[in-house]
Each structure stands twice: as C-alpha cells, then as structure tokens.
Design an enzyme around this catalytic site. Structure first.
Site, short mmCIF file in Angstrom:
data_model
loop_
_atom_site.label_atom_id
_atom_site.label_comp_id
_atom_site.label_asym_id
_atom_site.label_seq_id
_atom_site.Cartn_x
_atom_site.Cartn_y
_atom_site.Cartn_z
N ASP B 104 -70.11 16.81 -23.67
CA ASP B 104 -70.10 18.25 -23.94
C ASP B 104 -71.45 18.67 -24.52
OD1 ASP B 104 -69.38 20.85 -24.13
OD2 ASP B 104 -67.75 20.56 -25.56
N GLY B 105 -72.41 18.88 -23.60
CA GLY B 105 -73.76 19.23 -24.02
C GLY B 105 -74.11 20.66 -23.66
N LYS B 106 -73.32 21.28 -22.79
CA LYS B 106 -73.57 22.66 -22.33
C LYS B 106 -75.05 22.85 -21.98
CE LYS B 106 -69.58 24.64 -24.73
NZ LYS B 106 -69.06 23.42 -25.39
N ARG B 107 -75.60 21.94 -21.19
CA ARG B 107 -76.99 22.02 -20.81
C ARG B 107 -77.20 23.07 -19.72
NH1 ARG B 107 -77.07 19.45 -25.25
NH2 ARG B 107 -78.14 17.46 -25.42
#
Lengths: 315, 315
Positions: B104-107
C-alpha cells in the site's frame, strides 16, 4: 519557513534550478558500476554504492551554482532498503553542502498515514526519550487526490519544523490532461488543486498553534506545474500570486526556457525549474567521456542557469 | 495473473479480509518496545526490530485464516531505511506463510518513474548479470492523477510478473469527496477513475506481448473504494463488473459489514475488505493484556470473517 529558505538559496546562487537526483542504476557511468560490483558483487548493495558515489560527485560539482536537489524516491526504492539508506545519505550530504532538499515522493494518503509520511520525510520520530530524524528533507511533493484531511497533518509538521510541500496541479507528462484538465465547477481540475493549495496554505498559517506573523512572501504549500504545458502554467501563475511553483519537464521531457518563463512572477521570482536527465546524463550528449560526468553536469547546469536567467530577466 | 491468485486465496480461507500491517511504533505493545530498546538502544533500528517481531507474530497468528496482508508504506518509511529493511522482511515472511501481499504505497508519477516504482515493488532490477527482487509484493496501490502514461509501465510489469494494481477511486477518508466527488463529463471523478481502470485492464491485456487468453474473471487493475461510502461503493460495483475491489475503512474508520456488502458481486466475490487498527491493536479494545496482542488480533479477525461472510452469503 522553508519556502523562504528556498527563495533565499535561489537568490544566493542567482539560479532558479533544482537538479533532480533520479539516478537510474542502468544509466550510470560504466566505471562506477564496475567499481561497485568489484567491491560488493552483483547485489543491490553494489548498485546503491554506485548511486552514492554518483550523487556525492554530482553534489560536489553543483553545490556552489545550484541551490537545490530533488531526489526522486522511485530510483532509490528500486534498490530496496540499500537504496533507501543511500537516499538518507544523499539528503544529508546535500545539506552538508548547503543545498535545499525536496523529497520527490508524491505521497498522498488518509490523515493518520499522511502524518506518518510527514514524520518520515520532513519530521522526526520518537523512540524512547529520543527524537530521531529518518530522512529529514526540507520539502515533499504530495498528491492531494484524497483532499484536505490528507494535507493538513503534513502542514502541521511543516509549520512545526519549517518545512513545505508542493501539491501536484498540472504534471509534465503527456497524458496529464486526461484527468487534470477535466472541467470541475467551471475550472479545470489542475486549477481547482491550485486554488485549494492557496487555501491550505492559509488554513495552515492561520490555524495552527505557533505564530503566523512570519511575513513570508509565499505560502507553505507550493504547486507542481509542468514546463511542457506553458499555457496552463501561465494561467496558474496569474491565479495564484502567493504560491511558489515547482516546474518539472525542462530538458529531456521537452520544455525549454521560454516555456517556463510564465512560471516566474514580474520580479523573476516565485518558481524553481527542475531538470534531471539532461544534467545527470549530460556526458552522454556531450560525448565527453563518462569519467567527466560531473564536469558535463556542471556545464549543463550553467547553460540552464544562463537560459533561465535570460527569460526571467536576472542575467 | 495475480488477481486470480488473490481470488483463489480468498476462496481457500473463505475470508475476504486483508489485514493492513500499519505498525505505528508508538502504539506497539510496551514489552516489545522495551525489549527492542534493551537490544538496540533508543534508535530507529530498535523501533524497526519491535515492528519486525510484531509483524511476524501477527502473521503467524493470522496466516491460516486471513488470505492477505497490506503493509502501509508510510509506517515503514517512518523508521528510515531500517523500516524499509523490515518492510522487505515482512513481505518475504508473509509469502513464506502463504499470504498474498498488497503493497500500500499509493504511488503515482510520470512514466519513467512509474517504471522504477514497478520494478521496486512488483518486479526486479538488473545488477550485472543478476536480476534481484527489491521488495517483491504481489500488488501495489496506485494513484492515477497523472493519467494513462503513469499506469501503463506498471501494467507491463504486472503482465510480465503476474502482478496487479489497485487504482484509488473513492477513498475512505472524511474529505475524499472534496475532489473525488466532483462532477466531470457527467459523472463523479471517482467513477471516471473506475471506468478508466477497466479500460486500462483491457488495454494491458490486449496490448502487451504475452498471451491474453488467461480467462481471468477479473482484470489486472482493481479499484480502491471505501467502506465509509456505501452508496458510491454500490454505484461502482454496478458499473464495473470485471473489477476487483479493495475496500478500506472497515472497523476503526467506521465502516461495518453491511456497509461493505455492496462491494461483493451476486456470488459474494470480487472484493477484499481491509482492516488495520481494529485488528493490530485489538488487545487494547479487548483489554486482554498486551502480551496477548496476537491472540486478540486473531479473535478480531475471526469476528470480521464471520461478519463479512454473513453479508456476502458465504457462512
């Protein structure tokens, strides 16, 4: 305030350039890669070591003429935790050499998580009785798709620690218009983000505990607006007088000096222009030999300074 | 394909839960923090060590009943490169125990940078003659504010490595509507992102070199749609039949089982529900004593499984 620090450093160097430290391991000079593999084998540690030498050499070559660097997180994450160790080292080395460091992570998440990102990249973390700084950049790029409650925890850390953020408004990539140019409430979405950024600056300055009478010219929330879209850049500048601009897309992505001209205000201030590949890999274009990569970077940076100062009337 | 792997693991456990591994160091059991500081002093290394023990113990306690974990990057970055080392270790340990790992890095960034993020979190990196896996998750959350050219490089890696992504559509936080609910071209922006996600899945499946006749039920691009907005969740489900949903906001953020019901299709499939704090810190609510944090987490996870299976008709 950190935006004032950035402005001051730009003035001191007479150079509104920020060099993107986006070291793609594959593109580094062969002699650096060879040296690293001889030392550490074919490992991520070797790759990170090569990046470390590359970054230090570039920082040494640029620190007296360029006010700021912008490490792009992806290229460090790509090298696993070894890469992140070199990221921390790079930030710290750039600070030693007097440079402003903008962490280009484009983070964006729900409030509690954004607070953790803010501590990670701009603030500190309490362990027992000690406060420890994990990365310690001066500013962070953020993606505000999640709205106000994702921004405010970061701004609180910014206020406490004299840091700042840059919110993505109009990015430099070819398909940025697909979402960012959509019309919402009679304006394009990128402009909505611009207006929200001014509002967030004001909320943060008025709303948090410490003094707000610091008399800064620019708010603590800047915006990202690409050199590749001069029309939109110009509209943003007109609408957002108190906002500092980070302008990517210069050089390899196609932006030239006249494209970034609209980012500056009438005094030639208020913006910093980012360039990565055309400086980091200048030796490839110059064909000067890879051993002189830092010399080529410095020459490219001087040309860029000259071009930018011409269009902003500060030669 | 990785979305099929996720579906299969959910079926095997009969549990559409993904546990968010968001270990906020401050909130860990005191005995773990004490133990770590005794060993490593008041350092980020100590904090990361405490997180490592916490994560391993939770994974041991959950791996036979929960199909997937979702490490939230911010809480590892907060501990500097020591945290990133434990992130890599956590991903690898969860894999050893048979769990699916969603990073869950929302890159979200421009194409060349997104390619580096894809290599970092889902793929591998070439160093000399070797290919090395930096983090090696099964899936990544992405922020698509930059449009198609930011997504396609990741999807190419997904296709090569059998991985998948989840695009933020409607997030679970209170102010998500500020931008995501704005009307664009006669639909809310979150729905536009949903439709684009289906299109990106199709483009990736049709467009890249390898075979596309894998007969998957779900595309390689999922969407994030919060439990805290059941109306929007329901609309998204109706419009996006081939899309797998990641549903955050359950538990501590306020979502309950009936709120997530609309995320499932008529067979009770097609979604996985995330919970972090209400499982990780269940011992605080249970008041069972912090030594039993993993037992409390397991009991909370079993209750959540029961609640979710009731609403999706799979008891």
């Amino acid at each position: 305030m950190s935006m004032e620090l950035l402005r001051q450093k730009i003035e001191d160097c007479n150079n509104p350039t920020i060099v993107g430290l986006d070291p793609d391991y594959q593109k580094l000079p062969e002699f650096l890669k060879k040296q690293a593999i001889e030392k550490y084998g074919e490992t991520l540690e070797a790759a990170a070591f090569a990046v470390q030498i590359f970054n230090h050499t570039l920082i040494d070559a640029l620190c007296d003429i360029v006010p700021a660097v912008k490490p792009q997180y992806a290229f460090y994450e790509q090298l696993g935790w070894y890469g992140m160790r070199i990221l921390a080292d790079t930030i710290s080395y750039a600070h030693e050499k007097g440079m402003f460091v903008l962490a280009d992570g484009k983070r964006g998440d729900v409030g509690a998580t954004m607070q953790a990102y803010a501590h990670a990249h701009l603030g500190d973390v309490q362990v027992g009785t000690k406060k420890i700084v994990p990365f310690g950049a001066d500013a962070l790029t953020v993606n505000a798709y999640l709205g106000s409650d994702s921004l405010l925890p970061v701004l609180e850390v910014c206020k406490q620690k004299s840091k700042c953020v840059f919110v993505l408004a109009k990015t430099s990539n070819p398909s940025s218009g697909e979402i960012q140019d959509l019309t919402v409430e009679n304006e394009p979405l990128y402009m909505k983000l611009g207006h929200l950024s001014e509002r967030w600056s004001k909320m943060a300055e008025d709303g948090f505990a410490s003094s707000n009478s610091h008399g800064d010219r620019y708010g603590m929330v800047g915006v990202v607006a690409g050199a590749t879209y001069p029309v939109q850049l110009s509209k943003l500048r007109k609408e957002l007088p108190r906002t500092f601009f980070l302008v990517p897309g210069y050089g390899m992505q196609g932006g030239v000096a006249r494209d970034v001209a609209p980012a500056f205000d009438k005094n030639g201030d208020g913006a910093i222009v980012a360039s990565s590949r055309s400086i980091l890999y200048a030796w490839k274009k110059e064909e000067c030999g890879e051993q002189d990569f830092a010399g080529a970077a410095r020459r490219a940076a001087l040309r860029m300074q000259n071009d930018l100062n011409t269009v902003r009337g500060k030669r």
